[in-house]
Design an enzyme around this catalytic site. Structure first.
Site, mmCIF file in Angstrom:
data_model
loop_
_atom_site.group_PDB
_atom_site.id
_atom_site.type_symbol
_atom_site.label_atom_id
_atom_site.label_comp_id
_atom_site.label_asym_id
_atom_site.label_seq_id
_atom_site.Cartn_x
_atom_site.Cartn_y
_atom_site.Cartn_z
ATOM 1 N N PHE A 58 -45.284 -42.565 -3.860
ATOM 2 C CA PHE A 58 -46.104 -42.505 -3.044
ATOM 3 C C PHE A 58 -47.194 -43.550 -2.839
ATOM 4 C CE2 PHE A 58 -50.097 -41.240 -0.736
ATOM 5 C CZ PHE A 58 -49.542 -40.819 0.339
ATOM 6 N N ASP B 125 -48.878 -50.244 -8.611
ATOM 7 C CA ASP B 125 -49.871 -49.547 -7.668
ATOM 8 C C ASP B 125 -50.660 -48.314 -8.579
ATOM 9 O OD1 ASP B 125 -51.238 -47.890 -5.740
ATOM 10 O OD2 ASP B 125 -49.329 -47.481 -4.613
ATOM 11 N N LYS C 131 -59.319 -45.343 -4.833
ATOM 12 C CA LYS C 131 -59.929 -44.053 -5.548
ATOM 13 C C LYS C 131 -60.912 -44.389 -6.533
ATOM 14 C CE LYS C 131 -55.380 -41.695 -4.686
ATOM 15 N NZ LYS C 131 -55.657 -40.335 -3.705
#
Ligand SMILES: Cc1ncc(COP(=O)(O)O)c(C=O)c1O
Length: 425
Positions: free
Chosen positions: A137, A238, A267
């Site tokens: 994702f 990532d 995040k």
């Protein structure tokens, strides 16, 4: 105000495309606890999807943001720059794994960090193609969703994806895919479809997040590094979900013996303020021409101030070790439950990036119904859990790393009672 009333208004006012895991409307949050508009208290094992690793409203983060609001909140770094942006880049250049000179760019969201990593990789290599993994994702922007290895709901109805993006299988032993299978998949791609000389980058999450919390095996990472070096391809890690102490390291890539050329993060970086970054080899990051990267809000002063405080708190409160401690306690408890719940087929994950996977009782098929029932039962008992996985049959546990022992113990009791309630139902 009642949650149900707001929910009705929400259905009328907000696109249904923005999915919802709960109808718990937040009034306030502190540490690992959240109170809703009806005064009900929850223990938060979602942390805003791995964002508030340092807890809701950590006093040091709040103080840093408050002080910044008293000086200025926005000038746009490309117009009137500020020193703490540079200092944060210096800190990240130092901390991101990789024994080489690095440079950083600040943006606002994880997807934007991924977009920019691809832009930089293309500019640096003069090549187009990108290899990504099934189940991965990388966000909901056009390149983000194109790289994402899951059709529904991320790509469904959104038409043609970006060209020159190729997906290969991600190794998950539990699902019968080995590292050798994954690397062979890339070799096959190079023979059948894609000249390796056209590949700009291979992108992967060191632990797949939305895809189901599957850690990338060490030999996969080594194999990818070797392939990249052999063909002049850049490796992008990532770390948007794995970053900032979650896996027991500041970055998950510290747990591997090879480094990525570019690292994306967001995040946990700014403890709840929207800040994202990409850090990579200096010469690679300099490949884009001036003006080609950036954005109005990229590296907003409030996010930058918060991120400095987050990095300080991670160090001062030893949150990498705390992640390991919490994660191993959670794993112990889950493994004990597993001995009487055969549907729980796996418990895994580094640090406190832990997940449990559920299949049908015969172990053969994914069991999203039971997974979701446990999530709903826990919510009704005051524990916020998140599911994930390509088949929706994984519960991921992402509490703030600052959660006090007593609240953690209470959460584990609620979790166990919820699983027992669903199992007994
Ligand atoms: C690994 C990874 N990359 C990218 C993203 C996208 O980040 P954002 O939602 O901030 O755009 C996410 C979000 O969950 C993620 O987990």
């Amino acid at each position: 105000m009642l949650n149900a009333e707001i929910s009705t208004r929400r259905d009328a006012a907000i696109s249904r495309g923005v999915g919802m895991q709960t109808q718990v409307y937040v009034d306030r949050a502190l540490g690992a606890e959240v109170w809703d508009v009806e005064g009900k208290r929850y223990i938060d094992f979602a942390a805003g999807i791995a964002v508030v690793n340092t807890g809701h409203c950590h006093p040091k983060v709040m103080e840093a943001v408050r002080r910044q609001t008293e000086s200025f909140t926005h000038t746009c770094h490309q117009v009137l720059p500020y020193e703490n942006y540079i200092r944060l880049a210096e800190r990240l250049n130092e901390k991101v794994p990789g024994d080489f000179d690095k440079k950083t760019v600040f943006v606002t969201t994880g997807a934007e960090a991924v977009e920019n990593a691809i832009k930089v990789a293309r500019a640096a290599t003069g090549r187009n193609a990108i290899i990504a993994f099934g189940g991965g994702f990388h966000g909901r922007t056009f390149m983000g969703m194109s790289l994402t290895g899951k059709v529904a709901p991320y790509k469904k109805g959104f038409g043609a994806m970006m060209p020159d993006v190729f997906h290969v299988p991600f190794p998950v032993d539990l699902h019968g895919v080995s590292t050798a299978d994954a690397l062979a998949g890339i070799e096959k791609l190079f023979k059948a479809d894609l000249d390796p000389d056209r590949v700009a980058a291979i992108i992967l999450e060191p632990v797949q997040g939305e895809g189901g919390f599957y850690p990338a095996p060490a030999d996969l990472m080594r194999g990818l590094r070797k392939l990249c070096d052999a063909h002049g391809i850049l490796l992008i890690a990532d770390e948007v979900q794995t970053g900032f102490a979650r896996t027991g390291h500041l970055f998950a890539m510290e747990g591997y013996d090879v480094a990525a050329d570019i690292t994306t993060m967001a995040k946990g970086l700014a403890g709840g303020l929207p800040l994202a970054a990409l850090t990579g080899r200096a010469e690679v990051m300099d490949a884009a021409a001036p003006g080609g990267l950036g954005g109005t809000y990229g590296g907003n002063p409030l996010g930058i101030a918060a991120a400095h405080a987050v990095l300080d708190v991670i160090e001062e409160e030893d949150l990498c070790n705390r992640a390991n401690e919490l994660g191993s306690r959670l794993k112990q408890r889950l493994n004990a439950i597993r001995s009487r719940v055969p549907e729980m087929v796996d418990v895994r994950g580094p640090g406190f990036m832990i997940a449990a996977e559920f299949n049908t009782a015969d172990g053969k098929a994914p069991n999203p119904e039971m997974t979701n029932a446990i999530r709903a039962e826990a919510l009704s008992r005051g524990l916020v859990l998140l599911t994930c996985g390509v088949y929706g049959n994984v519960i991921r546990f992402l509490a703030p790393l600052t959660i006090p022992d007593a609240i953690f113990a209470e959460a584990l009791d609620i979790l166990e009672a919820s699983i027992d309630a669903v199992k007994g139902a």
